[in-house]
Enzyme design. Sequence first.
Site, short mmCIF file in Angstrom:
data_model
loop_
_atom_site.label_atom_id
_atom_site.label_comp_id
_atom_site.label_asym_id
_atom_site.label_seq_id
_atom_site.Cartn_x
_atom_site.Cartn_y
_atom_site.Cartn_z
N MET A 123 0.69 -1.23 0.06
CA MET A 123 -0.05 -0.12 -0.10
C MET A 123 0.78 1.25 0.16
O MET A 123 2.13 1.16 0.31
CB MET A 123 -0.77 -0.07 1.14
CG MET A 123 -1.77 -1.23 1.37
SD MET A 123 -2.91 -1.27 2.83
CE MET A 123 -3.99 0.39 2.59
N ASP A 177 -2.86 -4.71 0.61
CA ASP A 177 -2.30 -6.17 1.05
C ASP A 177 -3.02 -6.71 2.48
O ASP A 177 -3.20 -7.71 2.38
CB ASP A 177 -0.89 -6.18 1.08
CG ASP A 177 -0.14 -4.98 1.79
OD1 ASP A 177 -0.74 -4.19 2.48
OD2 ASP A 177 1.17 -4.83 2.04
#
Length: 597
Positions: free
Chosen positions: A169, A328
Amino acid sequence: MKHPLTIMVDLDGVICTEEPTFDRPLAQPLPGAKEALAQLKAAGHTVVIYTARGWAELKATRKWLDDHGMAYDAKSAPDRREGIAMQRDDLTLGIDVGTSGAKALIVDDRGAVRAEATTEYPLLTPKPLWAEQDPRQWWSATLESVQRVLATEGVSARKIAAVGLTGQMHGLVLLDVGGEVLRPAILWNDQRTGEQCRAITAAVGADRVLALTGNPVLAGFTAPKIAWVRQHEPQVFSRIAKVLLPKDYVRYRFSGAFFGDVSDASGMSLFDVGRRCWSSEMLAAVGVPAAWLPEITESTVPSARVSAAAAKACGLLEGTPIVAGAGDQAAQAVGCGITEEGLVSATLGTSGVVFAASDSYRVDPLGRLHAFCHAVPGKWHLMGVMLSAAGSFRWFRDALCEPEHAAARAANRDAYDDLTAAAARIAPGSEGLLFLPYLTGERTPHPDPLARGAFVGLTLRHTKAHLTRSVLEGVAFGLCDSLDLMRELGIRPRQVRASGGGARSELWRRILADVFDTEIATPSVAQGAAYGAALLAGVGVGVFADFAQACRAASQVGDVTRPGPAAPQYRRFQALYRSLYPALRGCFSEAAKVCCG
């Protein structure tokens, strides 16, 4: 007994092996098709749908049959390319654009992993506090990983119903008007943007930032990176046409489309997390035109299709659907079955993460927990992060247990097993020895880069086994800080699912159950974010009817550890543990000044 009407669905449309014959999907039937099907229905025939493509292509057909009251049975199709009857599976492909490599993983409709491959790429640190990568290396590594899984026996591109994407991210990817990368991506662990974080917070107001985005503006987030580029690289800033996150750059290379999802966008400091849309107020404060940003959808929405060029490069079929995917952490939570309130995950990797699904938008008023949109439509999640979880145990092994480590290597044993076996003989609480696991600073609940680790309460009675147990307990106390903040916001955990390398330890799971005072379960499949991305793809195109079915298929739990008689005693030690950081914070700050000048 009436024989069934057999329909095959593939990229070319619908082909019937019985009359009537169609050359396009039933959503657009040929003249007379409805009448012919009505006659078959009246005669008692049942429609049998065979798919050579995957359920994404069948949704319109199934809806048409449902709307017209036609009974049907969904089955796997014979492989016409091989000219033989061959049972087929609906497979989905999950891709994780991680920090160290691109992982591709194929999952079947029972949740079993059929193939996986990872291709690594380097991390660039051109200056202190900087962390960058070349997005083009993500793409080349993704191509290689996909090619490798498609080469697995029993797997072929025609069996892939959809692709799901996930990845690290917060990373900043900048493209020019031609779609070319303007500079290396600035990653989640880059720490250069402290000045920009303070400026954005001052412009909007700390309370307002928290209300809009669910989080403080942090150095790892995306918005301050854009502000840094504007200030330090104006020649790059002037050429920006698109701003993407890592997985969404890979989607662009697969399809030419600019899309993102709500969970990943939540970590940019540009997203209204409660309303699940871009925040015009934050965009204005950072100076980001809305046209730079991708369209945002829920995580399971098919957002693009594999282009002809990408299909040729990686081996997937042109037109294969690509669902929006997730960041994730949200994708990994889906893979662990954390899709409804009351279920929590605790990851014991180098760092530690406590993740709780939430039915409503909850924000910690002090910003100590992350509040993001979940990958499950209409849900959110809370997340606490500690920077040294299993990493603390590794430091302890490497720094203080070299004789035990060497003996274990010589005997082909795991040194961690030897250390925890000795620690298991020590009473809960380690006879008053406490460990602070702040070896690299801390994030939750103390966002303090100067926080440091410590053993407190050492006596002549303490042995290495006591130190080992206190490390395991200290990490558990630190994770419980996050869990208790979630409880303060109304989360009532009924089960915590533990994963990561540390969760393999039976003793550590026992300590977690007692400290959390909640049962600890271990997922039977622990494949990380790529696995969750594959499940998201399956939900998005109908391989799984919904998240409940996906979790039943995939998120079985193994060992379950319930709280024992030590739980009340650990609550007293937890209070002592929490008193240590406030008492030592000034010492940490002064020590940093002495060391750094």
